[in-house]
Scaffold this motif. Structure first.
Motif, PDB file in Angstrom:
ATOM      1  N   GLU A 279    -107.022 -21.230 -18.979  1.00 42.04           N
ATOM      2  CA  GLU A 279    -108.203 -21.312 -19.832  1.00 42.04           C
ATOM      3  C   GLU A 279    -109.282 -22.224 -19.247  1.00 42.04           C
ATOM      4  OE1 GLU A 279    -107.102 -22.339 -23.814  1.00 42.04           O
ATOM      5  OE2 GLU A 279    -105.708 -20.660 -23.984  1.00 42.04           O
ATOM      6  N   TRP A 280    -108.875 -23.233 -18.510  1.00 41.29           N
ATOM      7  CA  TRP A 280    -109.854 -24.193 -18.002  1.00 41.29           C
ATOM      8  C   TRP A 280    -110.601 -23.675 -16.772  1.00 41.29           C
ATOM      9  CZ3 TRP A 280    -108.963 -25.772 -13.022  1.00 41.29           C
ATOM     10  CH2 TRP A 280    -107.668 -25.614 -12.528  1.00 41.29           C
ATOM     11  N   LYS A 281    -110.114 -22.563 -16.195  1.00 36.06           N
ATOM     12  CA  LYS A 281    -110.776 -22.021 -15.007  1.00 36.06           C
ATOM     13  C   LYS A 281    -111.910 -21.085 -15.406  1.00 36.06           C
ATOM     14  CE  LYS A 281    -107.030 -22.186 -11.678  1.00 36.06           C
ATOM     15  NZ  LYS A 281    -106.317 -21.430 -10.667  1.00 36.06           N
ATOM     16  N   PRO A 282    -112.981 -21.051 -14.631  1.00 38.67           N
ATOM     17  CA  PRO A 282    -114.044 -20.087 -14.923  1.00 38.67           C
ATOM     18  C   PRO A 282    -113.560 -18.666 -14.660  1.00 38.67           C
ATOM     19  CG  PRO A 282    -114.495 -21.277 -12.878  1.00 38.67           C
ATOM     20  CD  PRO A 282    -113.274 -21.895 -13.482  1.00 38.67           C
ATOM     21  N   ASP A 283    -114.130 -17.722 -15.387  1.00 42.85           N
ATOM     22  CA  ASP A 283    -113.733 -16.323 -15.260  1.00 42.85           C
ATOM     23  C   ASP A 283    -114.373 -15.731 -14.008  1.00 42.85           C
ATOM     24  OD1 ASP A 283    -113.090 -13.670 -15.483  1.00 42.85           O
ATOM     25  OD2 ASP A 283    -113.687 -13.493 -17.571  1.00 42.85           O
ATOM     26  N   LYS A 284    -113.578 -15.499 -12.979  1.00 42.11           N
ATOM     27  CA  LYS A 284    -114.065 -14.936 -11.717  1.00 42.11           C
ATOM     28  C   LYS A 284    -113.542 -13.520 -11.506  1.00 42.11           C
ATOM     29  CE  LYS A 284    -115.777 -18.874 -10.007  1.00 42.11           C
ATOM     30  NZ  LYS A 284    -117.069 -19.073  -9.431  1.00 42.11           N
ATOM     31  N   ARG A 285    -113.061 -12.884 -12.577  1.00 40.19           N
ATOM     32  CA  ARG A 285    -112.414 -11.575 -12.435  1.00 40.19           C
ATOM     33  C   ARG A 285    -113.410 -10.491 -12.016  1.00 40.19           C
ATOM     34  NH1 ARG A 285    -110.052 -10.075 -17.753  1.00 40.19           N
ATOM     35  NH2 ARG A 285    -112.011 -10.970 -18.376  1.00 40.19           N
ATOM     36  N   GLU A 286    -112.978  -9.717 -11.067  1.00 38.83           N
ATOM     37  CA  GLU A 286    -113.671  -8.497 -10.660  1.00 38.83           C
ATOM     38  C   GLU A 286    -112.688  -7.682  -9.835  1.00 38.83           C
ATOM     39  OE1 GLU A 286    -116.553  -8.576  -7.270  1.00 38.83           O
ATOM     40  OE2 GLU A 286    -116.395 -10.750  -7.495  1.00 38.83           O
ATOM     41  N   PHE A 287    -112.957  -6.400  -9.687  1.00 39.13           N
ATOM     42  CA  PHE A 287    -112.098  -5.581  -8.837  1.00 39.13           C
ATOM     43  C   PHE A 287    -112.957  -4.569  -8.105  1.00 39.13           C
ATOM     44  CE2 PHE A 287    -111.982  -3.674 -13.065  1.00 39.13           C
ATOM     45  CZ  PHE A 287    -112.297  -2.351 -12.813  1.00 39.13           C
ATOM     46  N   PHE A 288    -112.453  -4.187  -6.925  1.00 43.21           N
ATOM     47  CA  PHE A 288    -113.159  -3.192  -6.123  1.00 43.21           C
ATOM     48  C   PHE A 288    -112.193  -2.597  -5.104  1.00 43.21           C
ATOM     49  CE2 PHE A 288    -113.834  -7.365  -4.259  1.00 43.21           C
ATOM     50  CZ  PHE A 288    -113.533  -7.189  -2.924  1.00 43.21           C
ATOM     51  N   PHE A 289    -112.591  -1.471  -4.536  1.00 39.83           N
ATOM     52  CA  PHE A 289    -111.786  -0.759  -3.542  1.00 39.83           C
ATOM     53  C   PHE A 289    -112.560  -0.744  -2.228  1.00 39.83           C
ATOM     54  CE2 PHE A 289    -110.559   3.201  -1.365  1.00 39.83           C
ATOM     55  CZ  PHE A 289    -109.190   3.031  -1.310  1.00 39.83           C
ATOM     56  N   THR A 290    -111.904  -1.131  -1.142  1.00 41.70           N
ATOM     57  CA  THR A 290    -112.527  -1.069   0.172  1.00 41.70           C
ATOM     58  C   THR A 290    -111.446  -0.984   1.247  1.00 41.70           C
ATOM     59  OG1 THR A 290    -114.147  -2.108   1.648  1.00 41.70           O
ATOM     60  CG2 THR A 290    -112.711  -3.587   0.452  1.00 41.70           C
ATOM     61  N   ASN A 291    -111.699  -0.221   2.277  1.00 42.16           N
ATOM     62  CA  ASN A 291    -110.789  -0.086   3.426  1.00 42.16           C
ATOM     63  C   ASN A 291    -109.358   0.258   3.026  1.00 42.16           C
ATOM     64  OD1 ASN A 291    -112.944  -0.758   5.153  1.00 42.16           O
ATOM     65  ND2 ASN A 291    -112.476  -2.947   4.987  1.00 42.16           N
ATOM     66  N   GLY A 292    -109.202   1.133   2.042  1.00 39.88           N
ATOM     67  CA  GLY A 292    -107.868   1.589   1.642  1.00 39.88           C
ATOM     68  C   GLY A 292    -107.091   0.610   0.786  1.00 39.88           C
ATOM     69  N   LYS A 293    -107.755  -0.436   0.287  1.00 38.39           N
ATOM     70  CA  LYS A 293    -107.069  -1.438  -0.536  1.00 38.39           C
ATOM     71  C   LYS A 293    -107.904  -1.771  -1.755  1.00 38.39           C
ATOM     72  CE  LYS A 293    -104.722  -3.500   3.384  1.00 38.39           C
ATOM     73  NZ  LYS A 293    -104.449  -4.694   4.151  1.00 38.39           N
TER      74      LYS A 293
END
Length: 193
Positions: free
Chosen positions: A139-153
């Motif tokens: 909870e104390w960490k900032p929200d840095k969530r994101e997702f993406f696809f690149t180079n087969g991963k």
């Protein structure tokens, strides 16, 4: 010096004496164990709750549970100490998910993924939700969530540290089946989107 065990009857009597004395000691241990168990019952409570999220049920083969342990009145303190665990029940045993340390391959997590699950742009938000359940961000960490696809991963970012991105790197085959999961502490610039 006279040997103590001269006859077979002496063996029997000595054995009975030793067994009787161990029962006396174990009686004392039973009382101590009972007092300790009473103390634990008064000071600790443990509960478990199944996670019923569709993301968890549709992606993992096994059930996942939150276990909450509360410890109160320890050393006369009025405060309650709470410990939370997230575990998976694979049908044979209950285990915690793999602990994330530096760059960490996660073969157990990879093996828990359903064979019919395909990671693609439509299912990626559900995979992000799964990660929120099994590897929640503090909870104390900032929200840095994101997702993406690149180079087969696929990359599911969870944290940032000194301007570097951290999170899960998911390798998929040409059909989107997950073949490898690891946690990376830092992405190379060529891997970032």
């Amino acid at each position: 010096m006279i040997p103590i065990f001269k006859t077979p009857m002496t063996y029997v009597l000595a054995s009975a004496l030793l067994l009787g004395s161990s029962n006396a000691f174990s009686q004392e241990d039973l009382q101590t164990t009972q007092r300790l168990n009473n103390f634990i019952k008064q000071s600790c409570s443990t509960n478990h709750k199944k996670i019923t999220s569709e993301s968890v049920q549709n992606i993992l083969k096994h059930d996942v549970y939150y276990i909450t342990q509360e410890i109160k009145n320890l050393y006369g303190d009025k405060e309650t100490e709470i410990h939370e665990f997230i575990v998976v029940d694979n049908g044979r045993e209950v285990q915690p998910f793999e602990k994330i340390q530096m760059n960490t391959p996660l073969p157990k997590l990879t093996s828990y993924i359903r064979e019919d699950f395909v990671l693609n742009p439509e299912s990626a938000p559900h995979f992000q939700a799964l990660l929120d359940y099994i590897y929640p961000i503090a909870e104390w960490k900032p929200d840095k969530r994101e997702f993406f696809f690149t180079n087969g991963k696929w990359y599911f970012l969870r944290d940032g540290y000194f301007r570097s991105k951290q999170g899960f790197e998911i390798t998929v085959d040409s059909k989107g089946k997950i073949t490898h999961i690891c946690y990376k502490m830092k992405w190379d610039e060529t891997e970032s989107k």
